[in-house]
Design a protein around this motif. Structure first.
Motif, PDB file in Angstrom:
ATOM      1  N   ILE A 144       0.836  -1.216   0.000  1.00 28.78           N
ATOM      2  CA  ILE A 144       0.000   0.000   0.000  1.00 28.78           C
ATOM      3  C   ILE A 144       0.863   1.256   0.000  1.00 28.78           C
ATOM      4  O   ILE A 144       0.654   2.177  -0.789  1.00 28.78           O
ATOM      5  CB  ILE A 144      -0.928   0.026   1.243  1.00 28.78           C
ATOM      6  N   ILE A 145       1.818   1.295   0.897  1.00 24.11           N
ATOM      7  CA  ILE A 145       2.612   2.516   1.063  1.00 24.11           C
ATOM      8  C   ILE A 145       3.441   2.796  -0.195  1.00 24.11           C
ATOM      9  O   ILE A 145       3.562   3.942  -0.631  1.00 24.11           O
ATOM     10  CB  ILE A 145       3.510   2.411   2.327  1.00 24.11           C
ATOM     11  N   LYS A 146       3.970   1.733  -0.788  1.00 26.62           N
ATOM     12  CA  LYS A 146       4.778   1.885  -2.001  1.00 26.62           C
ATOM     13  C   LYS A 146       3.915   2.417  -3.138  1.00 26.62           C
ATOM     14  O   LYS A 146       4.279   3.359  -3.840  1.00 26.62           O
ATOM     15  CB  LYS A 146       5.356   0.517  -2.377  1.00 26.62           C
ATOM     16  N   ARG A 147       2.740   1.797  -3.286  1.00 25.82           N
ATOM     17  CA  ARG A 147       1.836   2.216  -4.351  1.00 25.82           C
ATOM     18  C   ARG A 147       1.390   3.662  -4.168  1.00 25.82           C
ATOM     19  O   ARG A 147       1.290   4.423  -5.136  1.00 25.82           O
ATOM     20  CB  ARG A 147       0.579   1.337  -4.344  1.00 25.82           C
ATOM     21  N   ALA A 148       1.076   4.036  -2.932  1.00 22.58           N
ATOM     22  CA  ALA A 148       0.616   5.405  -2.665  1.00 22.58           C
ATOM     23  C   ALA A 148       1.706   6.404  -3.042  1.00 22.58           C
ATOM     24  O   ALA A 148       1.452   7.426  -3.684  1.00 22.58           O
ATOM     25  CB  ALA A 148       0.230   5.562  -1.198  1.00 22.58           C
ATOM     26  N   ALA A 149       2.940   6.090  -2.644  1.00 21.64           N
ATOM     27  CA  ALA A 149       4.058   6.989  -2.939  1.00 21.64           C
ATOM     28  C   ALA A 149       4.275   7.103  -4.444  1.00 21.64           C
ATOM     29  O   ALA A 149       4.514   8.197  -4.974  1.00 21.64           O
ATOM     30  CB  ALA A 149       5.322   6.482  -2.249  1.00 21.64           C
ATOM     31  N   GLN A 150       4.167   5.965  -5.126  1.00 23.75           N
ATOM     32  CA  GLN A 150       4.411   5.969  -6.578  1.00 23.75           C
ATOM     33  C   GLN A 150       3.274   6.641  -7.334  1.00 23.75           C
ATOM     34  O   GLN A 150       3.496   7.478  -8.210  1.00 23.75           O
ATOM     35  CB  GLN A 150       4.590   4.524  -7.070  1.00 23.75           C
ATOM     36  N   LYS A 151       2.044   6.276  -6.980  1.00 25.49           N
ATOM     37  CA  LYS A 151       0.881   6.773  -7.719  1.00 25.49           C
ATOM     38  C   LYS A 151       0.785   8.294  -7.662  1.00 25.49           C
ATOM     39  O   LYS A 151       0.417   8.937  -8.641  1.00 25.49           O
ATOM     40  CB  LYS A 151      -0.390   6.146  -7.135  1.00 25.49           C
TER      41      LYS A 151
END
Lengths: 260, 260, 260
Positions: A144-151
């Protein structure tokens, strides 16, 4: 250490925040060593952007007027290249909150996004329960955290029993803290404002956020110790936590772990 | 006991409340064991009605926008048959407050009406002073509470030195508590929100309100004891009361009396 | 002593204040012995002016709606010859705050103007830093306070490490207090509301303001003593200060000095 510099420079943090926790956030920023300023008057966003070091937007009690104000503020802080933290409070609870959060994120002015697992999950299309997440599925928070940062091209900060911080490349976790943080209102909101105060110093943002999470958990842990020593509970934690935030706080590096 | 069930189910209580006490109410609900949600954004009333277990409306700092919001909220909670508590703060102080209270009551969505003697008195056409009422005219409180319950077809809850609860048929009184409740802001507002949390469990409403009044007074009594032991006063009571609300609270049945 | 009379008469103070400190101000007024009322609903200003003893206007989180409300309120309180205190929070930080403060002052309804050195300085055309002023230029505070009182025909009250009070003729200074007052939010806002409560008694206004400043500093000093005895800090000060305001407070005349 970033906290030391914060206490010397006392950055001014402008908060567009909710009326539930505004007092706690202001007192918490003062305790930590920053200077708080609360305003949601659209007509002074330009003036305040000039004198503030960072902006924290919290949608806890959003309304039409304050949404417009947040958009206006982002415009001015972005133009001045000053950091903006978004706390998308309860963005999984209503379309208004979800859509507003997305709209603010799409402004491309947000530097850091701070929320719990339910909030960040809903912004990256993963439905989850804040309480259950840590225990049920150990791999999900990192995802979740990785995706949020990337998105959203932001530093993402996810708080809970374990905190996670990511810049889309690395993911770090921070353990420790106190369960009382979930038993008072405003612990998350103050966390977001504190993130803004640290980013206002313009040091390495990923490292600053990791340090902030660790210090915040450490202060909560100290406060909890005081509560237990004095047979207190929720109410006592409120002021022992403000006490702890204002005292020297030791950074426990052993509680920080690189996850990805 | 209703409190035990509350702490297991943690009902979500949506508050349309005033900005003076919002933090205290949120922390108080958390201490008691419920989940607070504060919102007065008209555009999310429908969404929030779906996920909340009860609504508490408090007109302490009403304005045009929040009055519209309260009306919209009542519509949705009523349609879903979810309990609504109205706290007509200061309704004897201005025409705006009085008329708004009447208008909300006439929506026929209000389940419980909570106020002090001056507030409930003004809504049933009896002028009285909150402070003097208990002592000067022992029969009047029972009359006011009964009339309020009957006139508006609600559970009426009147707090003061002695609390009274009525469904229009029975009237019960609850003694005990602490005079500090009158020396802090928000004790009444939190009481109304707590009423909503108890009603959200959908147990017998009259009995639930009597239990809530008794528990609230008991927690205040415990907090006062702590204040006196520590040579404290108004300020200390604020957090000792939150502490007491979060700990086990003993129901003192001997302080509950059937009045009518 | 004015405080004794306050505690007997319990004047009703109407506050048009900011949502950050509203709870602290209400609890502080209750602790001191006054009755707080918070409202910024334009439609009830006329009704509230009739029942209140004084009005305190604080522009901490002003917006279009509350500015209109403040103007409407001034009209009614002025017509009834009831005292009005203006706290021009942050009026040096934005054109909106500065212009609003001037506009309210030009209504000729303001009885007392309370601020720190930066705020009052900006309203009389002297730029200064609150923190540095006391130490760097010993003659300036007296000049600022005198000019503010004269320019706006008000009792001017300037709080800081040393407080100054002036009616445009005399200037008095009050020392003592605690540095914690600068480390919590709302200490100034509560001070302004307390000024209103004292003026509501309609005693000699200059003397009333001097007594209030001295009592406030004395309560802060007592609270600080408690904080230090209990190894506390910012958080503890919040409630020890409310405790101290509610207890007997000794007036230390030796800390009051005639400056001009």
């Amino acid at each position: 250490m970033v906290l030391k510099e914060l206490r010397q420079k006392r950055p001014l943090v402008h908060n567009i925040t909710n009326y539930v926790v505004a007092q706690f956030v202001a007192n918490g920023l003062l305790a930590l060593g920053a200077s708080p300023l609360m305003s949601d008057a659209i007509d002074e966003m330009q003036d305040l952007a000039k004198i503030s070091d960072a902006l924290a937007i919290n949608i806890g009690t959003l309304n039409e007027r304050t949404i417009l104000c947040a958009k206006e503020a982002i415009k001015h802080y972005k133009a001045l290249n000053k950091p903006i933290v978004l706390d998308p409070v309860g963005c999984s609870a209503s379309a208004l909150r979800h859509d507003t959060s997305l709209e603010l994120l799409e402004s491309e002015g947000i530097s850091a996004l701070r929320g719990n697992a339910a909030e960040l999950g809903s912004l990256v299309g993963i439905s989850c329960e804040s309480k259950g997440l840590d225990s049920h599925d150990a791999t999900t928070p990192v995802e979740i955290i990785k995706r949020a940062a990337q998105k959203y091209s932001v530093i993402a900060v996810m708080t809970g029993k374990t905190d996670y911080v990511s810049d889309g490349k690395k993911v770090l976790s921070i353990t420790g803290g106190s369960e009382y943080l979930a038993l008072i209102t405003g612990a998350g909101c103050l966390h977001a404002a504190a993130c803004a105060s640290f980013l206002g110093l313009k040091k390495d943002p990923l490292d600053s956020m990791v340090q902030l999470c660790a210090l915040y958990k450490q202060a909560a842990f100290s406060a909890q110790k005081k509560v237990l020593e004095n047979n207190g509970s929720n109410g006592s934690f409120l002021f022992y936590f403000l006490d702890a935030l204002s005292l020297p706080i030791k950074l426990e590096n052993s509680l920080i772990k690189e996850e990805w």
